[in-house]
Design a protein around this motif. Structure first.
Motif, PDB file in Angstrom:
ATOM      1  N   ILE A   1     -37.710 -20.077 -13.333  1.00  0.00           N
ATOM      2  CA  ILE A   1     -36.335 -20.559 -13.343  1.00  0.00           C
ATOM      3  C   ILE A   1     -35.565 -19.769 -12.288  1.00  0.00           C
ATOM      4  CG2 ILE A   1     -34.221 -20.792 -14.686  1.00  0.00           C
ATOM      5  CD1 ILE A   1     -36.006 -20.930 -17.177  1.00  0.00           C
ATOM      6  N   TYR A   2     -35.002 -20.498 -11.306  1.00  0.00           N
ATOM      7  CA  TYR A   2     -34.270 -19.864 -10.212  1.00  0.00           C
ATOM      8  C   TYR A   2     -32.772 -19.872 -10.491  1.00  0.00           C
ATOM      9  CZ  TYR A   2     -38.519 -19.963  -7.450  1.00  0.00           C
ATOM     10  OH  TYR A   2     -39.794 -19.760  -7.003  1.00  0.00           O
ATOM     11  N   GLY A   3     -32.092 -18.838 -10.007  1.00  0.00           N
ATOM     12  CA  GLY A   3     -30.643 -18.760 -10.073  1.00  0.00           C
ATOM     13  C   GLY A   3     -30.046 -19.202  -8.749  1.00  0.00           C
ATOM     14  N   ASN A   4     -28.784 -18.919  -8.558  1.00  0.00           N
ATOM     15  CA  ASN A   4     -28.094 -19.297  -7.333  1.00  0.00           C
ATOM     16  C   ASN A   4     -28.438 -18.337  -6.196  1.00  0.00           C
ATOM     17  OD1 ASN A   4     -26.752 -21.439  -8.557  1.00  0.00           O
ATOM     18  ND2 ASN A   4     -25.146 -20.090  -9.312  1.00  0.00           N
ATOM     19  N   PRO A   5     -28.722 -18.864  -5.004  1.00  0.00           N
ATOM     20  CA  PRO A   5     -29.033 -18.000  -3.865  1.00  0.00           C
ATOM     21  C   PRO A   5     -27.775 -17.314  -3.344  1.00  0.00           C
ATOM     22  CG  PRO A   5     -29.012 -20.285  -3.180  1.00  0.00           C
ATOM     23  CD  PRO A   5     -28.826 -20.281  -4.665  1.00  0.00           C
ATOM     24  N   THR A   6     -27.979 -16.210  -2.640  1.00  0.00           N
ATOM     25  CA  THR A   6     -26.876 -15.527  -1.974  1.00  0.00           C
ATOM     26  C   THR A   6     -26.487 -16.316  -0.724  1.00  0.00           C
ATOM     27  OG1 THR A   6     -28.350 -14.205  -0.598  1.00  0.00           O
ATOM     28  CG2 THR A   6     -27.694 -13.259  -2.727  1.00  0.00           C
ATOM     29  N   GLU A   7     -25.392 -15.931  -0.121  1.00  0.00           N
ATOM     30  CA  GLU A   7     -25.022 -16.513   1.166  1.00  0.00           C
ATOM     31  C   GLU A   7     -26.071 -16.086   2.196  1.00  0.00           C
ATOM     32  OE1 GLU A   7     -22.408 -18.558   2.012  1.00  0.00           O
ATOM     33  OE2 GLU A   7     -22.074 -18.698  -0.139  1.00  0.00           O
ATOM     34  N   SER A   8     -26.272 -16.922   3.187  1.00  0.00           N
ATOM     35  CA  SER A   8     -27.238 -16.630   4.244  1.00  0.00           C
ATOM     36  C   SER A   8     -26.716 -15.509   5.144  1.00  0.00           C
ATOM     37  CB  SER A   8     -27.475 -17.895   5.070  1.00  0.00           C
ATOM     38  OG  SER A   8     -28.435 -17.659   6.054  1.00  0.00           O
ATOM     39  N   ILE A   9     -27.611 -14.619   5.551  1.00  0.00           N
ATOM     40  CA  ILE A   9     -27.293 -13.518   6.466  1.00  0.00           C
ATOM     41  C   ILE A   9     -28.087 -13.734   7.751  1.00  0.00           C
ATOM     42  CG2 ILE A   9     -27.489 -11.042   6.877  1.00  0.00           C
ATOM     43  CD1 ILE A   9     -27.209 -10.581   3.916  1.00  0.00           C
ATOM     44  N   ALA A  10     -27.425 -13.597   8.897  1.00  0.00           N
ATOM     45  CA  ALA A  10     -28.096 -13.710  10.197  1.00  0.00           C
ATOM     46  C   ALA A  10     -28.487 -12.320  10.680  1.00  0.00           C
ATOM     47  CB  ALA A  10     -27.171 -14.381  11.203  1.00  0.00           C
ATOM     48  N   VAL A  11     -29.705 -12.202  11.177  1.00  0.00           N
ATOM     49  CA  VAL A  11     -30.197 -10.931  11.714  1.00  0.00           C
ATOM     50  C   VAL A  11     -31.142 -11.236  12.879  1.00  0.00           C
ATOM     51  CG1 VAL A  11     -32.117 -10.782  10.082  1.00  0.00           C
ATOM     52  CG2 VAL A  11     -31.246  -8.709  11.113  1.00  0.00           C
ATOM     53  N   THR A  12     -31.115 -10.398  13.907  1.00  0.00           N
ATOM     54  CA  THR A  12     -31.994 -10.579  15.069  1.00  0.00           C
ATOM     55  C   THR A  12     -32.810  -9.311  15.271  1.00  0.00           C
ATOM     56  OG1 THR A  12     -30.396 -12.040  16.128  1.00  0.00           O
ATOM     57  CG2 THR A  12     -32.079 -11.081  17.548  1.00  0.00           C
TER      58      THR A  12
ATOM     59  N   PHE B   1     -34.797 -14.913  -9.796  1.00  0.00           N
ATOM     60  CA  PHE B   1     -35.640 -15.805 -10.604  1.00  0.00           C
ATOM     61  C   PHE B   1     -36.226 -15.063 -11.794  1.00  0.00           C
ATOM     62  CE2 PHE B   1     -38.652 -13.839  -7.758  1.00  0.00           C
ATOM     63  CZ  PHE B   1     -39.824 -13.725  -8.476  1.00  0.00           C
ATOM     64  N   VAL B   2     -36.562 -15.833 -12.808  1.00  0.00           N
ATOM     65  CA  VAL B   2     -37.300 -15.316 -13.960  1.00  0.00           C
ATOM     66  C   VAL B   2     -38.496 -16.230 -14.184  1.00  0.00           C
ATOM     67  CG1 VAL B   2     -35.369 -14.207 -15.148  1.00  0.00           C
ATOM     68  CG2 VAL B   2     -35.861 -16.587 -15.593  1.00  0.00           C
TER      69      VAL B   2
ATOM     70  N   LEU C   1     -33.096 -22.822 -27.256  1.00  0.00           N
ATOM     71  CA  LEU C   1     -34.508 -22.501 -27.017  1.00  0.00           C
ATOM     72  C   LEU C   1     -34.816 -22.380 -25.530  1.00  0.00           C
ATOM     73  CD1 LEU C   1     -36.236 -24.775 -29.663  1.00  0.00           C
ATOM     74  CD2 LEU C   1     -35.691 -22.347 -29.810  1.00  0.00           C
ATOM     75  N   ALA C   2     -33.874 -22.807 -24.693  1.00  0.00           N
ATOM     76  CA  ALA C   2     -34.075 -22.721 -23.247  1.00  0.00           C
ATOM     77  C   ALA C   2     -33.858 -21.282 -22.782  1.00  0.00           C
ATOM     78  CB  ALA C   2     -33.107 -23.646 -22.517  1.00  0.00           C
ATOM     79  N   CYS C   3     -34.613 -20.882 -21.782  1.00  0.00           N
ATOM     80  CA  CYS C   3     -34.481 -19.542 -21.220  1.00  0.00           C
ATOM     81  C   CYS C   3     -33.202 -19.472 -20.388  1.00  0.00           C
ATOM     82  CB  CYS C   3     -35.691 -19.239 -20.346  1.00  0.00           C
ATOM     83  SG  CYS C   3     -35.653 -17.592 -19.635  1.00  0.00           S
ATOM     84  N   LYS C   4     -32.504 -18.359 -20.496  1.00  0.00           N
ATOM     85  CA  LYS C   4     -31.299 -18.163 -19.703  1.00  0.00           C
ATOM     86  C   LYS C   4     -31.692 -17.969 -18.237  1.00  0.00           C
ATOM     87  CE  LYS C   4     -28.595 -15.000 -21.148  1.00  0.00           C
ATOM     88  NZ  LYS C   4     -27.977 -13.811 -21.747  1.00  0.00           N
ATOM     89  N   PRO C   5     -30.864 -18.438 -17.311  1.00  0.00           N
ATOM     90  CA  PRO C   5     -31.162 -18.214 -15.898  1.00  0.00           C
ATOM     91  C   PRO C   5     -31.042 -16.726 -15.572  1.00  0.00           C
ATOM     92  CG  PRO C   5     -29.022 -19.247 -16.149  1.00  0.00           C
ATOM     93  CD  PRO C   5     -29.651 -19.214 -17.505  1.00  0.00           C
ATOM     94  N   PRO C   6     -31.607 -16.301 -14.452  1.00  0.00           N
ATOM     95  CA  PRO C   6     -31.547 -14.883 -14.089  1.00  0.00           C
ATOM     96  C   PRO C   6     -30.122 -14.466 -13.744  1.00  0.00           C
ATOM     97  CG  PRO C   6     -32.459 -16.156 -12.296  1.00  0.00           C
ATOM     98  CD  PRO C   6     -32.315 -17.093 -13.451  1.00  0.00           C
TER      99      PRO C   6
END
Length: 156
Positions: free
Chosen positions: A104-115, A95-96, A20-25
């Motif tokens: 409900i949040y999924g796993n984040p991507t790796e961080s990207i550096a930008v200037t 997220f969904v 019954l739980a919603c699947k993660p995104p």
């Protein structure tokens, strides 16, 4: 009686493997910076089939609790209103939103550096070119070359 019937139905669903739980995104793939301007940038990613994408942007080093969040429903996604000449860390999080369980949040991507680039006005460029001429005691031709190089850096 109704309570017992509901429990029986839930028990049967559990036995056959229905959750019954919603699947993660779905995860986000291909997250990258497409372009960077003085006060905006554009990111691209493969749009997940389930869920939306939240892009979080924070001055480096990242303080994710204070990050600016932009919800992107398509790619590329424009992010406006950011500071010039600032190093940022950013990541995307799938997220969904459900009616019964909230977000409900999924796993984040790796961080990207930008200037973001610095704004160089005509006045700044002329000042830099004249100082180069005076500091290096350049002859006329070399001085004009230094001024031309400085004017080539004008962004606004």
């Amino acid at each position: 009686m109704l309570k017992r019937t509901a429990l029986t139905i839930l028990h049967l669903l559990f036995l056959v493997g229905v959750s019954l739980a919603c699947k993660p995104p779905d995860p986000i793939t291909g997250f990258s910076v497409q372009s960077v301007a003085q006060s905006s940038l554009s990111v691209t990613f493969d749009v997940p089939t389930r869920g939306k994408v939240a892009v979080r942007l924070s001055p480096a080093p990242a303080a994710w609790g204070d990050a600016k969040e932009i919800v992107c429903v398509s790619s590329p996604c424009a992010i406006d209103g950011i500071e010039t000449a600032v190093a940022y860390d950013m990541r995307a999080i799938p997220f969904v939103v459900t009616q019964t369980q909230g977000t409900i949040y999924g796993n984040p991507t790796e961080s990207i550096a930008v200037t973001t680039p610095k704004v160089i006005t005509l006045k700044d460029a002329l000042h830099e070119g004249v100082n180069t001429c005076l500091d290096r005691k350049l002859a006329h031709t070399a001085c004009f070359k230094a001024l031309d190089d400085a004017l080539g850096k004008v962004t606004q």
